[in-house]
Design a protein around this motif. Structure first.
Motif, PDB file in Angstrom:
ATOM      1  N   UNK A 130     142.364   6.759  72.562  1.00  0.00           N
ATOM      2  CA  UNK A 130     142.773   6.134  71.307  1.00  0.00           C
ATOM      3  C   UNK A 130     142.037   6.761  70.124  1.00  0.00           C
ATOM      4  N   UNK A 131     142.779   7.378  69.230  1.00  0.00           N
ATOM      5  CA  UNK A 131     142.172   7.953  68.034  1.00  0.00           C
ATOM      6  C   UNK A 131     141.548   6.876  67.166  1.00  0.00           C
ATOM      7  N   UNK A 132     142.207   5.727  67.051  1.00  0.00           N
ATOM      8  CA  UNK A 132     141.671   4.631  66.243  1.00  0.00           C
ATOM      9  C   UNK A 132     140.325   4.168  66.781  1.00  0.00           C
ATOM     10  N   UNK A 133     140.213   4.085  68.106  1.00  0.00           N
ATOM     11  CA  UNK A 133     138.955   3.653  68.712  1.00  0.00           C
ATOM     12  C   UNK A 133     137.848   4.664  68.464  1.00  0.00           C
ATOM     13  N   UNK A 134     138.154   5.940  68.645  1.00  0.00           N
ATOM     14  CA  UNK A 134     137.138   6.982  68.464  1.00  0.00           C
ATOM     15  C   UNK A 134     136.703   7.061  67.000  1.00  0.00           C
ATOM     16  N   UNK A 135     137.624   6.891  66.078  1.00  0.00           N
ATOM     17  CA  UNK A 135     137.262   6.861  64.661  1.00  0.00           C
ATOM     18  C   UNK A 135     136.238   5.766  64.389  1.00  0.00           C
ATOM     19  N   UNK A 136     136.499   4.582  64.914  1.00  0.00           N
ATOM     20  CA  UNK A 136     135.579   3.462  64.705  1.00  0.00           C
ATOM     21  C   UNK A 136     134.231   3.726  65.364  1.00  0.00           C
ATOM     22  N   UNK A 137     134.255   4.293  66.568  1.00  0.00           N
ATOM     23  CA  UNK A 137     133.011   4.574  67.280  1.00  0.00           C
ATOM     24  C   UNK A 137     132.159   5.601  66.533  1.00  0.00           C
ATOM     25  N   UNK A 138     132.793   6.668  66.071  1.00  0.00           N
ATOM     26  CA  UNK A 138     132.056   7.740  65.400  1.00  0.00           C
ATOM     27  C   UNK A 138     131.449   7.269  64.082  1.00  0.00           C
ATOM     28  N   UNK A 139     132.126   6.362  63.402  1.00  0.00           N
ATOM     29  CA  UNK A 139     131.594   5.835  62.147  1.00  0.00           C
ATOM     30  C   UNK A 139     130.289   5.072  62.355  1.00  0.00           C
ATOM     31  N   UNK A 140     130.179   4.405  63.499  1.00  0.00           N
ATOM     32  CA  UNK A 140     129.044   3.508  63.718  1.00  0.00           C
ATOM     33  C   UNK A 140     127.897   4.148  64.486  1.00  0.00           C
ATOM     34  N   UNK A 141     128.095   5.342  65.053  1.00  0.00           N
ATOM     35  CA  UNK A 141     127.040   5.951  65.864  1.00  0.00           C
ATOM     36  C   UNK A 141     127.073   7.468  65.696  1.00  0.00           C
ATOM     37  N   UNK A 142     126.253   7.976  64.802  1.00  0.00           N
ATOM     38  CA  UNK A 142     126.296   9.402  64.464  1.00  0.00           C
ATOM     39  C   UNK A 142     125.506  10.277  65.425  1.00  0.00           C
ATOM     40  N   UNK A 143     124.743   9.693  66.345  1.00  0.00           N
ATOM     41  CA  UNK A 143     123.935  10.503  67.258  1.00  0.00           C
ATOM     42  C   UNK A 143     124.648  10.801  68.571  1.00  0.00           C
ATOM     43  N   UNK A 144     125.880  10.307  68.721  1.00  0.00           N
ATOM     44  CA  UNK A 144     126.683  10.566  69.910  1.00  0.00           C
ATOM     45  C   UNK A 144     127.814  11.521  69.538  1.00  0.00           C
ATOM     46  N   UNK A 145     128.158  12.421  70.442  1.00  0.00           N
ATOM     47  CA  UNK A 145     129.284  13.324  70.212  1.00  0.00           C
ATOM     48  C   UNK A 145     130.559  12.665  70.755  1.00  0.00           C
ATOM     49  N   UNK A 146     131.511  12.420  69.870  1.00  0.00           N
ATOM     50  CA  UNK A 146     132.740  11.721  70.235  1.00  0.00           C
ATOM     51  C   UNK A 146     133.941  12.664  70.195  1.00  0.00           C
ATOM     52  N   UNK A 147     134.901  12.398  71.092  1.00  0.00           N
ATOM     53  CA  UNK A 147     136.140  13.165  71.116  1.00  0.00           C
ATOM     54  C   UNK A 147     137.303  12.267  71.519  1.00  0.00           C
ATOM     55  N   UNK A 148     138.473  12.592  71.007  1.00  0.00           N
ATOM     56  CA  UNK A 148     139.712  11.990  71.497  1.00  0.00           C
ATOM     57  C   UNK A 148     140.144  12.826  72.690  1.00  0.00           C
ATOM     58  N   UNK A 149     140.256  12.200  73.860  1.00  0.00           N
ATOM     59  CA  UNK A 149     140.591  12.937  75.076  1.00  0.00           C
ATOM     60  C   UNK A 149     141.030  11.958  76.153  1.00  0.00           C
ATOM     61  N   UNK A 150     141.682  12.485  77.174  1.00  0.00           N
ATOM     62  CA  UNK A 150     142.150  11.678  78.290  1.00  0.00           C
ATOM     63  C   UNK A 150     141.178  11.757  79.458  1.00  0.00           C
ATOM     64  N   UNK A 151     140.974  10.616  80.126  1.00  0.00           N
ATOM     65  CA  UNK A 151     140.121  10.591  81.315  1.00  0.00           C
ATOM     66  C   UNK A 151     140.720  11.396  82.454  1.00  0.00           C
ATOM     67  N   UNK A 152     142.020  11.676  82.394  1.00  0.00           N
ATOM     68  CA  UNK A 152     142.685  12.410  83.469  1.00  0.00           C
ATOM     69  C   UNK A 152     142.723  13.920  83.193  1.00  0.00           C
ATOM     70  N   UNK A 153     142.122  14.333  82.088  1.00  0.00           N
ATOM     71  CA  UNK A 153     141.935  15.750  81.779  1.00  0.00           C
ATOM     72  C   UNK A 153     140.741  15.858  80.838  1.00  0.00           C
ATOM     73  N   UNK A 154     139.557  15.701  81.395  1.00  0.00           N
ATOM     74  CA  UNK A 154     138.341  15.598  80.589  1.00  0.00           C
ATOM     75  C   UNK A 154     137.907  16.984  80.113  1.00  0.00           C
ATOM     76  N   UNK A 155     137.730  17.172  78.819  1.00  0.00           N
ATOM     77  CA  UNK A 155     137.286  18.469  78.313  1.00  0.00           C
ATOM     78  C   UNK A 155     135.776  18.672  78.464  1.00  0.00           C
ATOM     79  N   UNK A 156     135.335  18.700  79.709  1.00  0.00           N
ATOM     80  CA  UNK A 156     133.926  18.904  80.056  1.00  0.00           C
ATOM     81  C   UNK A 156     133.898  19.846  81.253  1.00  0.00           C
ATOM     82  N   UNK A 157     132.947  20.757  81.271  1.00  0.00           N
ATOM     83  CA  UNK A 157     132.855  21.755  82.333  1.00  0.00           C
ATOM     84  C   UNK A 157     132.521  21.117  83.683  1.00  0.00           C
TER      85      UNK A 157
END
Length: 281
Positions: A130-157
Motif C-alpha cells: 500500500x502506497x498510502x501506508x508507506x507514505x504514512x510510515x515514512x513520514x513518522x520514522x525517518x531512520x527506517x528505509x521504506x519501500x512500496x513492494x510486494x511480499x511475494x516479490x521482495x526487492x532484497x538480495x
C-alpha cells in the motif's frame, strides 16, 4: 542511527527488475544496469513493478490507513509491540548490526517502535504493497528505509536479512526463506484464539474462535510460540469504527452485523497475539 546515516548508506533493497544492488544518487536509487527509482519527498521509494500491481492502488487505502493509525496510536496494541521489541532485541544481541525486514509494515506503528527500541544496533528496512501506508510510515520514522513492494516479490538480495518480522501480513514463505540467511529468524504474528472475540459477538450470529495451528514452512524450523494476551474497552463510536476498519471483518461482515456495530457506543474485547518464531535452515 540518524536520518543522515540512512541517507548516506547504500540501500538495503535491490533493483526489482534485475536484482542488482541499489546505490543512492541524490534523490533516487540506481542500479548498475541503469534502472532508476525516485525517492519521494517523504523518503520512501516505490519498487512495485507494473506486473506486481494488480490494481491502480493495491493494499489499504487512505481511510483504512488513517483508521489503523488512530487505533494503534491510542496504545491498545502496545503490549504486543513491547513483546515484539523484546523478541527482536534477542536477535539483535546475536549479531553485529543485523538487517531486520518488516514485511507488510502497514502505516509503520510496529516498525517505528522497533526502531526506537533497537536504535543503531540494527538496520531496519520495511515495505508494504500500500502506497498510502508507506507514505504514512515514512513520514513518522525517518531512520527506517521504506519501500512500496510486494511480499511475494521482495526487492532484497538472497540471504541478505538476519531477521524478518511479519505482523498479520500475508505469509510468503518462499520469498521469506529466500531473503533470510541461514540461521536467520522469522517472527510471525498471528491472531490468538479469542482475538477480538467481543467484536465478533456483535458482527456475527455465531462467533468463532481462531484455530490454533503450528504450521511448518518449507525452509524453516519452528522454535517457539509466544502468546500475549490483553483486553481493551472502547468507549466511543470513533474508536470502535477505527478498530473495525483495520480488520479483515470490515470486508466480509454481513450488512446486518455492521449495522449492529453502528449502534454500539461501548465495546469490550479480548486482544490476543501469538508470535510464532522460526529459524531459517
Amino acid at each position: 542511527m540518524t536520518e543522515k546515516d540512512v541517507l548516506a548508506q547504500d540501500s538495503a533493497f535491490c533493483c526489482p527488475v534485475c536484482r542488482l544492488p541499489l546505490k543512492r544518487e541524490k534523490r533516487r536509487l540506481c542500479c548498475a544496469a541503469g534502472h532508476s527509482f525516485d525517492l519521494a519527498s517523504q523518503g520512501y521509494v516505490n519498487l512495485l513493478t507494473a506486473k506486481r500491481r494488480h490494481s491502480a492502488m493495491p493494499g489499504d487505502d487512505k481511510g483504512m490507513v488513517a483508521a489503523r493509525r488512530a487505533f494503534l496510536q491510542a496504545g491498545w496494541y502496545q503490549p504486543f509491540s513491547d513483546r515484539l521489541n523484546q523478541l527482536a532485541e534477542e536477535v539483535a544481541a546475536l549479531e553485529h548490526r543485523p538487517l531486520l525486514l518488516d514485511a507488510g509494515c502497514g502505516e509503520g506503528y510496529y516498525t517505528g517502535r522497533l526502531a526506537q527500541a533497537l536504535g543503531d544496533r540494527v538496520r531496519i528496512a520495511a515495505f508494504d504493497i500500500s502506497k498510502s501506508a508507506v507514505q504514512a510510515a515514512a513520514k513518522s520514522c525517518s531512520t527506517v528505509e521504506f519501500a512500496v513492494a510486494s511480499a511475494f516479490s521482495i526487492p532484497v538480495a538472497d540471504g541478505a536479512a538476519d531477521c524478518l518480522v511479519n505482523i498479520f501480513a500475508p505469509m510468503a514463505e518462499r520469498e521469506f526463506a529466500r531473503v533470510l540467511r541461514c540461521g536467520g529468524r522469522m517472527i510471525y504474528a498471528v491472531p490468538g484464539p479469542r482475538h477480538l472475540f467481543g467484536l465478533k459477538e456483535i458482527l456475527y450470529e455465531k462467533p468463532y474462535e481462531n484455530p490454533v495451528r503450528q504450521v511448518e514452512y518449507q525452509g524453516f524450523r519452528f522454535l517457539d510460540r509466544v502468546a500475549v494476551r490483553s483486553r481493551c474497552v472502547l468507549d466511543t463510536q470513533q474508536e470502535i469504527k477505527a478498530l473495525f476498519a483495520m480488520t479483515p471483518y470490515y470486508w466480509k461482515t454481513p450488512r446486518e452485523g455492521a449495522q449492529r456495530l453502528e449502534t454500539c457506543d461501548r465495546l469490550e474485547t479480548e486482544i490476543e497475539f501469538d508470535f510464532l518464531l522460526y529459524e531459517r535452515i
